[in-house]
Structure formats: structure tokens, C-alpha cells
Design a protein around this motif. Structure first.
Motif, PDB file in Angstrom:
ATOM      1  N   ARG A  83      -7.801  -4.507   6.349  1.00 23.31           N
ATOM      2  CA  ARG A  83      -7.929  -3.635   5.180  1.00 23.31           C
ATOM      3  C   ARG A  83      -6.740  -3.851   4.248  1.00 23.31           C
ATOM      4  O   ARG A  83      -6.891  -3.882   3.032  1.00 23.31           O
ATOM      5  CB  ARG A  83      -8.010  -2.183   5.614  1.00 23.31           C
ATOM      6  CG  ARG A  83      -8.285  -1.224   4.474  1.00 23.31           C
ATOM      7  CD  ARG A  83      -8.452   0.224   4.914  1.00 23.31           C
ATOM      8  NE  ARG A  83      -9.564   0.382   5.839  1.00 23.31           N
ATOM      9  CZ  ARG A  83      -9.448   0.861   7.082  1.00 23.31           C
ATOM     10  NH1 ARG A  83      -8.282   1.235   7.549  1.00 23.31           N
ATOM     11  NH2 ARG A  83     -10.500   0.981   7.861  1.00 23.31           N
ATOM     12  N   LYS A 112      -5.868 -13.235   6.630  1.00 25.04           N
ATOM     13  CA  LYS A 112      -7.218 -12.729   6.895  1.00 25.04           C
ATOM     14  C   LYS A 112      -7.869 -13.528   8.021  1.00 25.04           C
ATOM     15  O   LYS A 112      -8.430 -12.951   8.957  1.00 25.04           O
ATOM     16  CB  LYS A 112      -8.068 -12.827   5.624  1.00 25.04           C
ATOM     17  CG  LYS A 112      -9.513 -12.466   5.818  1.00 25.04           C
ATOM     18  CD  LYS A 112     -10.295 -12.705   4.540  1.00 25.04           C
ATOM     19  CE  LYS A 112     -11.775 -12.619   4.788  1.00 25.04           C
ATOM     20  NZ  LYS A 112     -12.570 -12.932   3.610  1.00 25.04           N
ATOM     21  N   PRO A 162     -11.756  -5.494   4.190  1.00 23.33           N
ATOM     22  CA  PRO A 162     -12.207  -4.481   5.157  1.00 23.33           C
ATOM     23  C   PRO A 162     -13.343  -4.992   6.028  1.00 23.33           C
ATOM     24  O   PRO A 162     -14.117  -5.848   5.623  1.00 23.33           O
ATOM     25  CB  PRO A 162     -12.657  -3.316   4.283  1.00 23.33           C
ATOM     26  CG  PRO A 162     -12.849  -3.874   2.921  1.00 23.33           C
ATOM     27  CD  PRO A 162     -12.019  -5.122   2.820  1.00 23.33           C
ATOM     28  N   SER A 178       0.828  -1.205   0.000  1.00 22.71           N
ATOM     29  CA  SER A 178       0.000   0.000   0.000  1.00 22.71           C
ATOM     30  C   SER A 178       0.864   1.257   0.000  1.00 22.71           C
ATOM     31  O   SER A 178       0.527   2.241  -0.665  1.00 22.71           O
ATOM     32  CB  SER A 178      -0.984  -0.002   1.169  1.00 22.71           C
ATOM     33  OG  SER A 178      -0.315   0.078   2.394  1.00 22.71           O
ATOM     34  N   ARG A 201      -6.959  -6.677   1.931  1.00 24.77           N
ATOM     35  CA  ARG A 201      -8.134  -6.478   1.082  1.00 24.77           C
ATOM     36  C   ARG A 201      -9.378  -7.160   1.642  1.00 24.77           C
ATOM     37  O   ARG A 201     -10.143  -7.778   0.927  1.00 24.77           O
ATOM     38  CB  ARG A 201      -7.850  -6.947  -0.335  1.00 24.77           C
ATOM     39  CG  ARG A 201      -6.744  -6.164  -0.990  1.00 24.77           C
ATOM     40  CD  ARG A 201      -6.523  -6.632  -2.406  1.00 24.77           C
ATOM     41  NE  ARG A 201      -5.101  -6.530  -2.687  1.00 24.77           N
ATOM     42  CZ  ARG A 201      -4.396  -7.494  -3.232  1.00 24.77           C
ATOM     43  NH1 ARG A 201      -4.934  -8.620  -3.588  1.00 24.77           N
ATOM     44  NH2 ARG A 201      -3.131  -7.327  -3.447  1.00 24.77           N
ATOM     45  N   ASP A 205      -6.898  -2.362  10.467  1.00 28.14           N
ATOM     46  CA  ASP A 205      -6.007  -1.891   9.401  1.00 28.14           C
ATOM     47  C   ASP A 205      -5.337  -3.067   8.697  1.00 28.14           C
ATOM     48  O   ASP A 205      -5.152  -3.049   7.475  1.00 28.14           O
ATOM     49  CB  ASP A 205      -4.946  -0.943   9.954  1.00 28.14           C
ATOM     50  CG  ASP A 205      -5.508   0.393  10.382  1.00 28.14           C
ATOM     51  OD1 ASP A 205      -6.649   0.709   9.986  1.00 28.14           O
ATOM     52  OD2 ASP A 205      -4.806   1.115  11.117  1.00 28.14           O
TER      53      ASP A 205
END
Length: 167
Positions: free
Chosen positions: A158, A126, A163, A35, A161, A155
Motif C-alpha cells: 500500500r 513492489k 494495494p 505517508s 501505491r 502495508d
């Protein structure tokens, strides 16, 4: 009036100063690193080169109204910017990670290599973050530390990917 090569050189000096993110890539921070790098790349409108969407033009082309073959300035500009990005990406990874990309010839090859290496790990990351978010308790933590920890988990989700929804 400055020549196009002078303008390109100036752009690369500015980009060099602005490109290097404070976070260096290691095996645990790919999505945060990604990011940060994308922010710098997008800020300078170089995402097409990084993602191989602006494929290079032929290195040599036929001169207008001639059969003579000449160097293509479009290719030279693409190569210049691509090699700048390749160098910038190499400068943002820890030394022990360079073995993964030492033979990459373009910025896209580095980007794609890391996406393949670390992008597949995002599902496991995740699940891990979701579990941490679900089972983290305030306990004896001061409220500001607890909220900071929860924000960090959100965060992280997020960044991979995924959220968090209001649910």
C-alpha cells in the motif's frame, strides 16, 4: 486582537509540535516516511505549498494607486510557511541523507528530490514485496506473528501505491 504575524507564529509553533513524524527517512523507508509526512502536511492544509501548487506571488508589488514598489505580504507569508516546511522536512531525515537535499531552497525541491531518488525504486520494491507475500509460509510461526508479517507486507505494498486486491 492578534496581528497576522502573531497568528502565523502561533500556527508555526503548533505545526512544529505536530509535524515531526516518529519515523526518520532513510534509504529503505521512503514510502512509510512519505505517508507520515503527508498526513501532517494535509492536516494543516499546507500540501499546496509542499507540492508547489500555490506558487509564490511576486516578492515586490506595486502599491495600490501608486508607482511605489512595496513588499508583498502574500509572498512573505508563502516564504514563511515554505521555509517552515523545509525546516520540518530536514528534521525528519537521517543525517547521512542530508547531502541529497542540502542545496534545496524550498520544501518542494526537497520533496521532488526524494520523489526522484526513491519513487523510481517503487517498482522494484513492489515486485520484492509481491514475491515475499506470495512465498511467505506460516511454518513454525505462531498465527499472530504470521498474520502480523503478512499485514506488514500488505502495508508495504500500500505504501508503494500498489494495494492488494481481493484476488
Amino acid at each position: 486582537m492578534a496581528s497576522s504575524s502573531d497568528a502565523t507564529a502561533h500556527q508555526c509553533i503548533v505545526l512544529t509540535i505536530m509535524f515531526v513524524p516518529p519515523l526518520q527517512l532513510n534509504q529503505n523507508n521512503y514510502f512509510f516516511w512519505r505517508s507520515q509526512v503527508l498526513l501532517a502536511i494535509r492536516a494543516h492544509d499546507l500540501e499546496g505549498i509542499l507540492l508547489n501548487q500555490n506558487s509564490p506571488q511576486p516578492r515586490i508589488r506595486q502599491a495600490p494607486e501608486s508607482t511605489t514598489m512595496v513588499s508583498n505580504p502574500g509572498f512573505n507569508r508563502w516564504m514563511h510557511l515554505d521555509q517552515f516546511l523545509l525546516s520540518g522536512l530536514m528534521s525528519t531525515i537521517f543525517e547521512y541523507m542530508i547531502g541529497h537535499v542540502v542545496n534545496c531552497a524550498t520544501a518542494f525541491e526537497i520533496w521532488n528530490t526524494f520523489e526522484q531518488l526513491f519513487g523510481t525504486a517503487s517498482q522494484a520494491q513492489k515486485i520484492h514485496l509481491m514475491n515475499q507475500l506470495q512465498f511467505t509460509k506460516k511454518g513454525s510461526l505462531p498465527i499472530d506473528e504470521y498474520l502480523l508479517k503478512m499485514k506488514s507486507l500488505v502495508d508495504g505494498l500500500r505504501a508503494v501505491r500498489s494495494p492488494i486486491t481481493e484476488e
